[in-house]
Design an enzyme around this catalytic site. Structure first.
Site, mmCIF file in Angstrom:
data_model
loop_
_atom_site.group_PDB
_atom_site.id
_atom_site.type_symbol
_atom_site.label_atom_id
_atom_site.label_comp_id
_atom_site.label_asym_id
_atom_site.label_seq_id
_atom_site.Cartn_x
_atom_site.Cartn_y
_atom_site.Cartn_z
ATOM 1 N N TYR A 33 -0.537 -9.832 -3.820
ATOM 2 C CA TYR A 33 -0.654 -8.434 -4.250
ATOM 3 C C TYR A 33 0.629 -7.982 -4.949
ATOM 4 C CZ TYR A 33 -1.721 -3.422 -3.835
ATOM 5 O OH TYR A 33 -1.980 -2.103 -4.100
ATOM 6 N N ASN A 90 1.610 5.017 -0.978
ATOM 7 C CA ASN A 90 0.475 5.121 -0.034
ATOM 8 C C ASN A 90 -0.299 6.428 -0.204
ATOM 9 O OD1 ASN A 90 2.645 3.373 1.108
ATOM 10 N ND2 ASN A 90 1.061 2.965 2.629
ATOM 11 N N VAL A 136 -3.473 2.232 7.363
ATOM 12 C CA VAL A 136 -3.085 2.858 8.621
ATOM 13 C C VAL A 136 -3.779 4.198 8.888
ATOM 14 C CG1 VAL A 136 -0.960 3.940 7.715
ATOM 15 C CG2 VAL A 136 -1.113 3.298 10.121
ATOM 16 N N GLY A 162 6.846 0.733 15.489
ATOM 17 C CA GLY A 162 6.399 2.038 14.981
ATOM 18 C C GLY A 162 7.504 2.816 14.290
ATOM 19 N N GLN A 219 8.927 1.833 11.495
ATOM 20 C CA GLN A 219 8.834 1.697 10.042
ATOM 21 C C GLN A 219 8.261 2.990 9.471
ATOM 22 O OE1 GLN A 219 6.759 0.331 12.263
ATOM 23 N NE2 GLN A 219 4.879 -0.489 11.390
ATOM 24 N N ASP A 224 6.269 -6.874 6.386
ATOM 25 C CA ASP A 224 5.884 -5.455 6.398
ATOM 26 C C ASP A 224 7.130 -4.616 6.031
ATOM 27 O OD1 ASP A 224 3.355 -3.949 8.029
ATOM 28 O OD2 ASP A 224 5.169 -2.755 7.725
ATOM 29 N N ARG A 263 10.066 -2.002 5.843
ATOM 30 C CA ARG A 263 10.633 -1.155 6.909
ATOM 31 C C ARG A 263 10.586 0.320 6.548
ATOM 32 N NH1 ARG A 263 10.448 -2.030 11.759
ATOM 33 N NH2 ARG A 263 12.120 -0.551 12.187
HETATM 34 P P1 NAD Z 1 -10.000 0.004 -2.989
HETATM 35 O O1 NAD Z 1 -9.951 -1.346 -2.365
HETATM 36 O O2 NAD Z 1 -10.698 1.102 -2.275
HETATM 37 O O3 NAD Z 1 -10.631 -0.078 -4.446
HETATM 38 C C1 NAD Z 1 -10.477 -1.176 -5.296
HETATM 39 C C2 NAD Z 1 -11.766 -1.337 -6.090
HETATM 40 O O4 NAD Z 1 -11.618 -2.450 -6.996
HETATM 41 C C3 NAD Z 1 -12.978 -1.666 -5.215
HETATM 42 O O5 NAD Z 1 -14.060 -0.852 -5.592
HETATM 43 C C4 NAD Z 1 -13.236 -3.136 -5.480
HETATM 44 O O6 NAD Z 1 -14.571 -3.504 -5.259
HETATM 45 C C5 NAD Z 1 -12.794 -3.251 -6.919
HETATM 46 N N1 NAD Z 1 -12.422 -4.616 -7.319
HETATM 47 C C6 NAD Z 1 -11.594 -5.476 -6.667
HETATM 48 N N2 NAD Z 1 -11.474 -6.622 -7.362
HETATM 49 C C7 NAD Z 1 -12.222 -6.471 -8.499
HETATM 50 C C8 NAD Z 1 -12.505 -7.306 -9.607
HETATM 51 N N3 NAD Z 1 -11.971 -8.525 -9.725
HETATM 52 N N4 NAD Z 1 -13.318 -6.829 -10.578
HETATM 53 C C9 NAD Z 1 -13.877 -5.597 -10.490
HETATM 54 N N5 NAD Z 1 -13.651 -4.770 -9.447
HETATM 55 C C10 NAD Z 1 -12.833 -5.197 -8.464
HETATM 56 O O7 NAD Z 1 -8.475 0.408 -3.297
HETATM 57 P P2 NAD Z 1 -7.874 1.786 -3.784
HETATM 58 O O8 NAD Z 1 -7.048 2.354 -2.702
HETATM 59 O O9 NAD Z 1 -8.926 2.626 -4.411
HETATM 60 O O10 NAD Z 1 -6.855 1.264 -4.898
HETATM 61 C C11 NAD Z 1 -7.181 1.337 -6.282
HETATM 62 C C12 NAD Z 1 -6.015 0.802 -7.083
HETATM 63 O O11 NAD Z 1 -4.840 1.567 -6.825
HETATM 64 C C13 NAD Z 1 -5.671 -0.659 -6.778
HETATM 65 O O12 NAD Z 1 -5.326 -1.302 -7.968
HETATM 66 C C14 NAD Z 1 -4.457 -0.542 -5.878
HETATM 67 O O13 NAD Z 1 -3.610 -1.659 -5.994
HETATM 68 C C15 NAD Z 1 -3.780 0.723 -6.419
HETATM 69 N N6 NAD Z 1 -2.962 1.352 -5.370
HETATM 70 C C16 NAD Z 1 -3.545 2.051 -4.381
HETATM 71 C C17 NAD Z 1 -2.751 2.621 -3.380
HETATM 72 C C18 NAD Z 1 -3.339 3.439 -2.261
HETATM 73 O O14 NAD Z 1 -2.591 3.849 -1.366
HETATM 74 N N7 NAD Z 1 -4.609 3.746 -2.242
HETATM 75 C C19 NAD Z 1 -1.361 2.434 -3.398
HETATM 76 C C20 NAD Z 1 -0.823 1.678 -4.434
HETATM 77 C C21 NAD Z 1 -1.627 1.147 -5.426
HETATM 78 N N1 UDP Z 2 -0.112 -0.243 10.526
HETATM 79 C C1 UDP Z 2 -0.183 -0.063 11.898
HETATM 80 N N2 UDP Z 2 -1.409 -0.157 12.485
HETATM 81 C C2 UDP Z 2 -2.557 -0.396 11.790
HETATM 82 C C3 UDP Z 2 -2.471 -0.560 10.383
HETATM 83 C C4 UDP Z 2 -1.221 -0.489 9.784
HETATM 84 O O1 UDP Z 2 0.823 0.174 12.570
HETATM 85 O O2 UDP Z 2 -3.635 -0.466 12.419
HETATM 86 C C5 UDP Z 2 1.212 -0.144 9.882
HETATM 87 C C6 UDP Z 2 1.560 -1.331 8.979
HETATM 88 O O3 UDP Z 2 2.133 -2.382 9.736
HETATM 89 C C7 UDP Z 2 2.544 -0.686 8.021
HETATM 90 C C8 UDP Z 2 2.044 0.760 7.914
HETATM 91 O O4 UDP Z 2 1.225 0.989 9.048
HETATM 92 O O5 UDP Z 2 3.843 -0.685 8.565
HETATM 93 C C9 UDP Z 2 1.243 1.033 6.651
HETATM 94 O O6 UDP Z 2 0.239 0.047 6.571
HETATM 95 P P1 UDP Z 2 -0.897 0.061 5.455
HETATM 96 O O7 UDP Z 2 -1.672 -1.196 5.606
HETATM 97 O O8 UDP Z 2 -1.638 1.335 5.496
HETATM 98 O O9 UDP Z 2 -0.100 0.084 4.066
HETATM 99 P P2 UDP Z 2 1.115 -0.773 3.478
HETATM 100 O O10 UDP Z 2 1.739 -1.614 4.552
HETATM 101 O O11 UDP Z 2 0.501 -1.591 2.404
HETATM 102 O O12 UDP Z 2 2.045 0.261 3.003
#
Ligand code: NAD
Ligand code: UDP
Length: 317
Positions: free
Chosen positions: A147, A176, A189, A209, A211, A275, A277
């Protein structure tokens, strides 16, 4: 008045994508939603299907795509660690091959293209809060690399296409984000803690917890994406979008427990590898370029999200 456009949203059936499609349709644009339903859900777009301006294409962006559109939002990619680590090769390919395919389409059409990049490009950051000038601290061979490195590589392609072919790009580093249309088994989370609290199950904190994360409500995020897309061609980003309000995961668990009125126990589980911090965005650039800052505080956003999950769980009973 804004001119109506035809807009491609990849990942349009996902959490952010479906909220974005809905908002673009409300602004009278036509939307082509492309999704392979890996983590997306038909229920997310059910209310949009009857809109004559909405079209759905079941397609994997790792395969080249031909379409007539004015703008592209490239959101396709699973975003929850449990989902993107389930098929890591596919995640890396979606990030890299998928981005190349969308860039080729944008180049052909000379269309504006926005990349949903991520705060994960900063990895486990040594600079806090994170500014766009920080190059990050990422493990290139760890379990999050499909990722993190995939998104970093996509940013590289965006800027190389821009330097070589000069069509408008926008790179947004999303921090996030949470809110309605996250799935019940999302794994991230906030969704996990709310579902656990509503079900009276133990709330699972990974590690000690201490982080931190900084959580942005979805409506604020969507507003920022559209504002970035609407900037003039000279602005490429990368630009951080997120809510700078930082909270420990332990405090988040407590807050959700209180807002739900839940008696759930708190359980500690091992911290997953790599993960980060701490995480919080510096949003000075977003503020100066698009006049944006989030307006929904965590308390208010959590209440809206709890109400959404409460209804989802009731429908599933
Ligand atoms: P999500 O998993 O809910 O949505 C992702 C969508 O992409 C899904 O509908 C999935 O089916 C589709 N998808 C995955 N692989 C695909 C492929 N190869 N071809 C076509 N469709 C595909 O995630 P989200 O939270 O809606 O995130 C959307 C975008 O925003 C992602 O690119 C993610 O990396 C980025 N993003 C989200 C967050 C967040 O906190 N939500 C944070 C940082 C970046
Ligand atoms: N996390 C947690 N319990 C859960 C899911 C996530 O404590 O059931 C923690 C995880 O280890 C991280 C934070 O929450 O430190 C945010 O996790 P999330 O997967 O939402 O997003 P990301 O790590 O990609 O920022």
């Amino acid at each position: 008045m804004k001119i109506a456009k035809r807009i491609l949203v990849t990942g349009g059936a996902g959490f952010l994508g479906s909220n974005l499609c809905e908002r673009l349709l409300k602004e009278n644009h036509e939307v082509l939603c492309v999704d392979n339903f890996f983590t997306g859900a038909r229920s997310n777009i059910a209310t949009l299907m009857s809109n004559p301006g909405f079209e759905l294409l079941n397609h994997d962006i790792c395969i080249p795509l031909n379409a007539e559109v004015d703008e592209i939002y490239n959101l396709a990619c699973p975003a929850s660690p449990i989902h993107y680590q389930q098929t890591p090769v596919q995640t890396a390919k979606t990030n890299v091959t998928g981005a190349i395919n969308m860039l080729d389409l944008a180049k052909l059409l000379h269309a504006k293209i926005l990349q949903a990049s991520t705060s994960e490009v900063y990895g486990n950051p040594a600079v806090h809060p994170q500014t766009e000038s920080y190059w990050g601290h990422v493990n290139p061979i760890g379990i999050r690399a499909c990722y993190d490195e995939g998104k970093r590589c996509a940013e590289t392609f965006f800027f190389d296409y821009y330097r070589q072919h000069r069509f408008p790009i926008k790179v947004v580093r999303i921090f996030n984000t949470y809110g309605p249309r996250m799935s019940l088994n999302d794994g991230r989370v906030i969704a996990t803690f709310i579902v656990q609290a509503l079900n009276g199950e133990p709330i699972t904190i990974f590690g000690d917890g201490n982080q931190t994360r900084s959580f942005c409500y979805v409506d604020d995020l969507i507003d920022a994406l559209i504002r970035v897309m609407d900037t003039d061609d000279a602005f490429t980003g990368p630009v951080n979008i997120g809510n700078p309000h930082e909270i420990t995961i332990a405090n988040l668990a407590q807050l959700i427990k209180e807002l739900v009125g839940s008696k759930s126990a708190i359980e500690f589980r091992p911290l997953p590898d790599d993960d980060p911090r701490q995480r919080s965005p510096d949003i000075a650039l977003a503020n100066s370029q698009i006049g944006w800052r989030p307006v929904t505080d965590l308390h208010e956003g959590l209440l809206l999200t709890i109400s959404y999950f409460d209804k989802m769980l009731a429908n599933n009973r």
